[in-house]
Write a protein that holds these residues in place. Structure first.
Motif, PDB file in Angstrom:
ATOM      1  N   CYS A  25      24.857 -10.413 -76.550  1.00  0.00           N
ATOM      2  CA  CYS A  25      23.721  -9.723 -77.146  1.00  0.00           C
ATOM      3  C   CYS A  25      24.167  -8.453 -77.849  1.00  0.00           C
ATOM      4  O   CYS A  25      25.272  -7.965 -77.638  1.00  0.00           O
ATOM      5  N   VAL A  27      22.620  -5.176 -80.976  1.00  0.00           N
ATOM      6  CA  VAL A  27      21.612  -4.565 -81.845  1.00  0.00           C
ATOM      7  C   VAL A  27      22.022  -4.778 -83.295  1.00  0.00           C
ATOM      8  O   VAL A  27      23.202  -4.677 -83.642  1.00  0.00           O
ATOM      9  N   ALA A  29      21.606  -3.410 -87.161  1.00  0.00           N
ATOM     10  CA  ALA A  29      21.272  -2.157 -87.826  1.00  0.00           C
ATOM     11  C   ALA A  29      21.430  -2.271 -89.330  1.00  0.00           C
ATOM     12  O   ALA A  29      22.276  -3.000 -89.829  1.00  0.00           O
ATOM     13  N   THR A  44      26.514  -4.641 -86.793  1.00  0.00           N
ATOM     14  CA  THR A  44      26.097  -5.049 -85.449  1.00  0.00           C
ATOM     15  C   THR A  44      26.685  -4.067 -84.441  1.00  0.00           C
ATOM     16  O   THR A  44      27.742  -3.482 -84.669  1.00  0.00           O
ATOM     17  N   GLN A  65      20.864   0.417 -74.200  1.00  0.00           N
ATOM     18  CA  GLN A  65      20.048   0.173 -75.389  1.00  0.00           C
ATOM     19  C   GLN A  65      19.643   1.496 -76.032  1.00  0.00           C
ATOM     20  O   GLN A  65      19.720   1.653 -77.248  1.00  0.00           O
ATOM     21  N   ILE A  69      20.692   2.697 -79.779  1.00  0.00           N
ATOM     22  CA  ILE A  69      19.684   3.076 -80.778  1.00  0.00           C
ATOM     23  C   ILE A  69      19.979   4.477 -81.314  1.00  0.00           C
ATOM     24  O   ILE A  69      19.878   4.724 -82.523  1.00  0.00           O
ATOM     25  N   VAL A  79      17.079   0.459 -86.794  1.00  0.00           N
ATOM     26  CA  VAL A  79      17.178  -0.729 -85.952  1.00  0.00           C
ATOM     27  C   VAL A  79      16.378  -1.820 -86.657  1.00  0.00           C
ATOM     28  O   VAL A  79      15.179  -1.682 -86.889  1.00  0.00           O
ATOM     29  N   PHE A  82      17.512  -7.406 -82.924  1.00  0.00           N
ATOM     30  CA  PHE A  82      18.478  -7.705 -81.879  1.00  0.00           C
ATOM     31  C   PHE A  82      19.030  -9.099 -82.095  1.00  0.00           C
ATOM     32  O   PHE A  82      18.422  -9.925 -82.771  1.00  0.00           O
ATOM     33  N   TRP A 103       9.652  -5.569 -79.460  1.00  0.00           N
ATOM     34  CA  TRP A 103       9.728  -4.787 -80.686  1.00  0.00           C
ATOM     35  C   TRP A 103       8.977  -5.514 -81.804  1.00  0.00           C
ATOM     36  O   TRP A 103       9.579  -6.280 -82.558  1.00  0.00           O
ATOM     37  N   HIS A 106      10.147  -6.681 -85.688  1.00  0.00           N
ATOM     38  CA  HIS A 106      11.607  -6.621 -85.719  1.00  0.00           C
ATOM     39  C   HIS A 106      12.149  -8.032 -85.552  1.00  0.00           C
ATOM     40  O   HIS A 106      11.487  -8.910 -85.014  1.00  0.00           O
ATOM     41  N   TYR A 108      14.700 -11.050 -84.317  1.00  0.00           N
ATOM     42  CA  TYR A 108      15.463 -11.523 -83.171  1.00  0.00           C
ATOM     43  C   TYR A 108      16.327 -12.688 -83.676  1.00  0.00           C
ATOM     44  O   TYR A 108      15.806 -13.768 -83.952  1.00  0.00           O
TER      45      TYR A 108
END
Length: 142
Positions: A25, A27, A29, A44, A65, A69, A79, A82, A103, A106, A108
């Motif tokens: 996993c 985030v 950006a 990433t 997390q 962020i 962000v 994810f 979120w 956003h 996924y």
């Protein structure tokens, strides 16, 4: 729509393969797209999967997390969403993914490795509306 650079796409796929049987996993950006504009992912940020059963779940530690962020924002990025992997499928969000999404608006991104790698993306529209699949565009480097 979500646009990934070739480097970001490769980072997600390679990270998924490195995870082996465990989900990975992180985030995403870049620039968050609103009002029909695509989100553009420039980078990433890998996170550790701290789920009790990482073979079928992913969980980013809340403290990590928060730190990721802050790093994204310190780097002058937004962000976008994810990403995580499904080592043995499916190629779409699971019921658990929907239950844990928090979120709205956003992305996924899921990298499924059941056979040839598949990278798909879904925008979380909220509890009542759920996930909406979005087009993934891979931009070649210039």
């Amino acid at each position: 729509m979500i646009e990934l650079s070739r480097a970001v796409y490769d980072d997600i796929v390679y990270h998924a393969y490195e995870g082996g049987e465990a989900e990975i996993c992180g985030v995403l950006a870049g620039r968050h797209g609103d009002d029909g504009e695509p989100s553009v992912v420039e980078r990433t940020y890998e996170a550790e999967n701290v789920a009790e059963t990482p073979e079928i779940r992913y969980l980013i530690d809340p403290e990590e997390q928060f730190e990721l962020i802050e790093t994204v924002e310190d780097d002058g990025l937004d962000v976008v969403g994810f990403y995580h992997s499904h080592p043995t499928g499916p190629t779409h969000p699971s019921e658990t993914d929907a239950a844990r999404a928090t979120w709205p608006d956003h992305s996924y991104v899921i990298c499924a490795l059941d056979g040839y790698p598949f990278v798909g993306s879904w925008r979380w529209r909220g509890d009542d509306d759920g996930f909406e699949q979005e087009t993934v565009s891979v931009r070649s480097e210039r």
